[in-house]
Write a protein that holds these residues in place. Structure first.
Motif, short mmCIF file in Angstrom:
data_model
loop_
_atom_site.label_atom_id
_atom_site.label_comp_id
_atom_site.label_asym_id
_atom_site.label_seq_id
_atom_site.Cartn_x
_atom_site.Cartn_y
_atom_site.Cartn_z
N PRO A 37 0.83 -1.21 0.00
CA PRO A 37 0.00 0.00 0.00
C PRO A 37 0.86 1.26 0.00
O PRO A 37 1.93 1.30 0.61
N ILE A 38 0.37 2.30 -0.66
CA ILE A 38 1.03 3.61 -0.64
C ILE A 38 0.60 4.39 0.61
O ILE A 38 1.29 5.28 1.09
N LEU A 39 -0.58 4.00 1.15
CA LEU A 39 -1.13 4.66 2.34
C LEU A 39 -1.76 3.61 3.25
O LEU A 39 -2.53 2.77 2.79
N GLU A 40 -1.40 3.68 4.53
CA GLU A 40 -1.98 2.76 5.54
C GLU A 40 -2.25 3.51 6.83
O GLU A 40 -1.52 4.43 7.19
N VAL B 226 -4.60 1.76 1.16
CA VAL B 226 -4.88 2.24 -0.20
C VAL B 226 -3.67 1.90 -1.07
O VAL B 226 -2.53 2.18 -0.69
N LEU B 227 -3.93 1.30 -2.23
CA LEU B 227 -2.85 0.91 -3.13
C LEU B 227 -2.45 2.06 -4.05
O LEU B 227 -3.24 2.99 -4.28
N GLN B 228 -1.23 1.98 -4.56
CA GLN B 228 -0.75 2.95 -5.53
C GLN B 228 -1.72 3.06 -6.71
O GLN B 228 -2.12 2.05 -7.29
N GLY B 229 -2.13 4.30 -7.05
CA GLY B 229 -2.99 4.53 -8.20
C GLY B 229 -4.47 4.34 -7.95
O GLY B 229 -5.28 4.58 -8.85
N GLU B 230 -4.87 3.95 -6.74
CA GLU B 230 -6.30 3.79 -6.44
C GLU B 230 -6.99 5.14 -6.27
O GLU B 230 -6.39 6.11 -5.82
N ILE C 238 -14.45 2.27 10.90
CA ILE C 238 -14.67 1.81 9.53
C ILE C 238 -15.68 0.67 9.55
O ILE C 238 -15.52 -0.31 10.29
N VAL C 239 -16.73 0.80 8.74
CA VAL C 239 -17.77 -0.23 8.73
C VAL C 239 -17.84 -0.94 7.38
O VAL C 239 -18.67 -1.83 7.17
N GLY C 240 -16.94 -0.57 6.45
CA GLY C 240 -16.92 -1.26 5.17
C GLY C 240 -15.88 -0.70 4.22
O GLY C 240 -15.63 0.51 4.20
N GLY C 241 -15.22 -1.58 3.46
CA GLY C 241 -14.33 -1.17 2.39
C GLY C 241 -12.94 -0.73 2.78
O GLY C 241 -12.21 -0.17 1.97
N GLY C 242 -12.56 -0.98 4.03
CA GLY C 242 -11.30 -0.42 4.52
C GLY C 242 -10.03 -1.01 3.94
O GLY C 242 -9.02 -0.32 3.84
N GLN C 243 -10.07 -2.27 3.57
CA GLN C 243 -8.84 -2.93 3.07
C GLN C 243 -8.93 -3.12 1.56
O GLN C 243 -9.93 -3.57 1.05
N SER C 244 -7.83 -2.78 0.86
CA SER C 244 -7.79 -2.90 -0.58
C SER C 244 -7.52 -4.33 -0.99
O SER C 244 -7.10 -5.14 -0.17
#
Length: 225
Positions: free
Chosen positions: A2-5, A30-34, A219-225
Motif C-alpha cells: 500500500p502507498i497509504l496505511e 490504499v494501493l498505488q494509483g487507487e 470503519i464499517v466497510g471497504g477499509g482494506q484494498s
C-alpha cells in the motif's frame, strides 16, 4: 504494498466524561494509483481521518504510513516538509493565494520546496484540466469550478504520493460537481495518481473505484484494498 496505511488510528478530544472519541481504532489501506472515497455523515469522523492522513493533526494513538514512512515519527518541521513533498490537498474552499495568478498558484508548492517545476508535466496537467487560457488570471476572476481545477492542478504539480480531497465539490453546483469529479478521475488515471476523497455525497462517491464507509469513528466497510 500500500502507498497509504493506517493502523489502529485513534483520536480523542478532551478527557473524562466529556471526551469525544472521533476515531476508534481505524485501520485501512490504499494501493498505488487507487481512487478511493471515504463516505460518512456529519460527525462520523471522516474529516478527522483526513486530517490524520495528511499529517495536519496528530493522533492520540496509532500510525499513518505514507509511501513507507510512519509520518508521526517525524518532528513538526520534518512533517511539514514531508507533507509538502508527498501529499497534495484539494479543499472545499480551494485555498488559492489571491494575489498570485493561476500559473503561480499551481507551481507555488514546488517553489516553496526550492525546486524547479517540470514544465512539460505542468503543461500536461494544465491541458488536461483545460486551464490554458486562464494562466494569467487571478483567483477572483475565476468561477468556483475553475478555481477548483486550479486547486487540483496545484495538488498534482509536485507529483505527490497521494492526493487528499476534502469535499472537493462541496461549494459547486451539481453540473460543475460532475465536471470536477470527472477531471479528478481522469487525472488519477492519466497520471497514475493515488487519490483519497472525503465526501458525504453518495452519488459523488460512486465515481470512485472503492468506497470506505465510516460511522461513529469506525470503519464499517471497504477499509482494506
Amino acid at each position: 504494498m500500500p502507498i497509504l496505511e493506517t493502523k489502529n488510528l485513534k483520536k480523542v478530544y478532551g478527557s473524562g466524561e466529556t471526551a469525544v472519541h472521533a476515531l476508534r481504532g481505524v485501520s485501512l489501506s490504499v494501493l498505488q494509483g487507487e481512487f478511493v472515497a471515504v463516505v460518512g455523515t456529519s460527525g462520523s469522523g471522516k474529516s478527522t481521518l483526513l486530517h490524520m492522513l495528511g499529517g495536519l493533526d496528530r493522533p492520540t494513538a496509532g500510525e499513518v504510513i505514507v509511501d513507507g514512512k510512519p509520518i508521526f515519527t517525524l518532528k513538526d518541521e520534518e512533517l511539514t516538509v514531508f507533507r509538502r513533498r508527498k501529499i497534495g490537498f484539494v479543499f472545499q474552499n480551494y485555498n488559492l493565494v489571491p494575489v498570485l495568478n493561476v500559473y503561480e498558484n499551481i507551481v507555488l508548492p514546488i517553489q516553496l520546496d526550492g525546486n524547479v517545476p517540470d514544465k512539460d508535466y505542468i503543461a500536461q496537467i494544465i491541458g488536461t484540466l483545460g486551464l490554458e487560457s486562464k494562466l494569467t488570471a487571478l483567483p477572483n476572476q475565476l468561477s468556483g469550478g475553475q478555481q477548483q481545477r486550479v486547486a487540483i492542478a496545484r495538488a498534482l504539480a509536485a507529483k505527490p504520493a497521494i492526493i487528499l480531497a476534502d469535499e472537493p465539490t462541496g461549494n459547486l453546483d451539481s453540473r460543475t460537481s460532475q465536471d470536477v469529479m470527472g477531471l479528478l478521475k481522469i487525472t488519477s488515471q492519466r497520471f497514475g495518481q493515488t487519490m483519497v476523497m472525503i465526501t458525504h455525497n453518495e452519488e459523488i462517491a460512486q465515481l470512485a473505484e472503492r468506497i470506505i464507509r465510516i460511522e461513529d469513528g469506525s470503519i464499517v466497510g471497504g477499509g482494506q484494498s
